[in-house]
Design a protein around this motif. Sequence first.
Motif, short mmCIF file in Angstrom:
data_model
loop_
_atom_site.label_atom_id
_atom_site.label_comp_id
_atom_site.label_asym_id
_atom_site.label_seq_id
_atom_site.Cartn_x
_atom_site.Cartn_y
_atom_site.Cartn_z
N LEU A 1 0.71 -1.36 -0.14
CA LEU A 1 -0.09 -0.18 0.00
C LEU A 1 0.80 1.32 0.10
O LEU A 1 0.62 2.24 -0.61
CB LEU A 1 -1.15 -0.13 1.12
CG LEU A 1 -2.08 -1.16 1.14
CD1 LEU A 1 -3.05 -0.88 2.47
CD2 LEU A 1 -2.94 -0.84 -0.02
N THR A 2 2.02 1.33 0.76
CA THR A 2 2.74 2.45 0.85
C THR A 2 4.03 2.72 -0.17
O THR A 2 4.19 3.83 -0.39
CB THR A 2 3.41 2.55 2.30
OG1 THR A 2 4.07 1.46 2.56
CG2 THR A 2 2.19 2.66 3.28
N SER A 3 4.18 1.76 -0.64
CA SER A 3 5.38 1.87 -1.59
C SER A 3 4.96 2.90 -2.84
O SER A 3 4.20 2.75 -3.31
CB SER A 3 5.84 0.49 -2.29
OG SER A 3 6.58 -0.44 -1.32
N GLY A 4 6.14 3.69 -3.11
CA GLY A 4 5.78 4.73 -4.17
C GLY A 4 5.27 5.97 -3.39
O GLY A 4 4.83 7.03 -4.38
N HIS A 5 4.92 6.11 -2.33
CA HIS A 5 4.14 6.84 -1.70
C HIS A 5 4.81 7.88 -0.64
O HIS A 5 5.91 7.40 -0.29
CB HIS A 5 2.53 6.43 -1.35
CG HIS A 5 1.88 5.90 -2.19
ND1 HIS A 5 1.00 6.90 -3.03
CD2 HIS A 5 1.77 4.76 -2.56
CE1 HIS A 5 0.26 6.12 -3.86
NE2 HIS A 5 0.61 4.77 -3.98
N TYR A 6 4.10 8.84 -0.29
CA TYR A 6 4.81 9.79 0.92
C TYR A 6 4.16 9.01 2.11
O TYR A 6 3.18 8.66 2.12
CB TYR A 6 4.14 11.16 0.86
CG TYR A 6 4.93 11.99 -0.10
CD1 TYR A 6 5.45 13.22 0.44
CD2 TYR A 6 5.01 11.83 -1.52
CE1 TYR A 6 6.47 14.03 -0.37
CE2 TYR A 6 5.70 12.80 -2.23
CZ TYR A 6 6.33 13.77 -1.87
OH TYR A 6 6.99 14.57 -2.83
N ILE A 7 5.00 9.06 3.13
CA ILE A 7 4.69 8.41 4.24
C ILE A 7 5.12 9.52 5.46
O ILE A 7 6.33 9.97 5.44
CB ILE A 7 5.32 7.14 4.59
CG1 ILE A 7 6.90 7.02 4.64
CG2 ILE A 7 4.58 6.06 3.72
CD1 ILE A 7 7.53 5.67 4.95
N ILE A 8 3.90 9.79 6.44
CA ILE A 8 4.09 10.72 7.30
C ILE A 8 4.29 10.06 8.76
O ILE A 8 3.34 9.25 8.99
CB ILE A 8 3.00 11.73 7.43
CG1 ILE A 8 2.95 12.39 6.12
CG2 ILE A 8 2.84 12.68 8.60
CD1 ILE A 8 1.47 13.17 5.90
N MET A 9 5.23 10.58 9.61
CA MET A 9 5.33 9.81 10.90
C MET A 9 5.95 10.66 11.65
O MET A 9 6.72 11.78 11.57
CB MET A 9 6.14 8.54 10.64
CG MET A 9 7.72 8.69 10.49
SD MET A 9 8.62 7.77 9.36
CE MET A 9 8.09 8.08 7.81
N GLY A 10 5.96 10.40 13.09
CA GLY A 10 6.29 11.37 14.08
C GLY A 10 8.06 10.62 14.10
O GLY A 10 8.46 9.42 13.70
N ARG A 11 8.80 11.53 14.80
CA ARG A 11 10.15 11.19 15.08
C ARG A 11 10.44 10.02 15.73
O ARG A 11 11.37 8.99 15.26
CB ARG A 11 10.75 12.18 15.85
CG ARG A 11 12.34 12.01 16.17
CD ARG A 11 13.04 12.94 17.16
NE ARG A 11 12.01 13.13 18.29
CZ ARG A 11 12.14 12.26 19.47
NH1 ARG A 11 13.01 11.29 19.52
NH2 ARG A 11 11.80 12.26 20.43
#
Length: 161
Positions: free
Chosen positions: A34-44
């Motif tokens: 699902l996430t490959s090739g996309h932006y991923i947002i996360m905390g430090r």
Amino acid sequence: MLTIIAAASENNALGKDNQLLWHLPEDFKRFKTLTSGHYIIMGRKTFESFPKPLPNRTHIIITRQHDYQAPEGCIVVPSLEKAMELCPAYEEAFVIGGGEIYQQALDVVDKIDVTRVHTIIDADTFFPEIDTTKWKLVFEEFHPKDEKHAFDFTFLTYVRS
């Protein structure tokens, strides 16, 4: 489109001591697909739980630390709002944790992909409660435990209703 993706137990446990609470290869496979090739947002803290940046994804790390040094290719921002501004409007981006970032994102995301791990487990980080009056379940796929998976789990997809 902005999507939360997470794996949480029946009591919404996500992790303890910045570590995952289970090893579910099918969940990892789904996450990667699902996430490959996309932006991923996360905390430090979520970012620091990885041995290295995940391949084939653009990492946006949210931190209050003004001098945080991230590896080359990773983007550091001070807020979820700034992270969202950097994601291309025409493609799906994913919020991948942790608990505090999920809580902030819940009111602004379009979709939630959660792997519900059918166990009650001790944790120090939790997923927010999904209000089913605001979210509609559109996909459900159960997986029984087996030799590679210590727990039963269900892939669930919710869209804002």
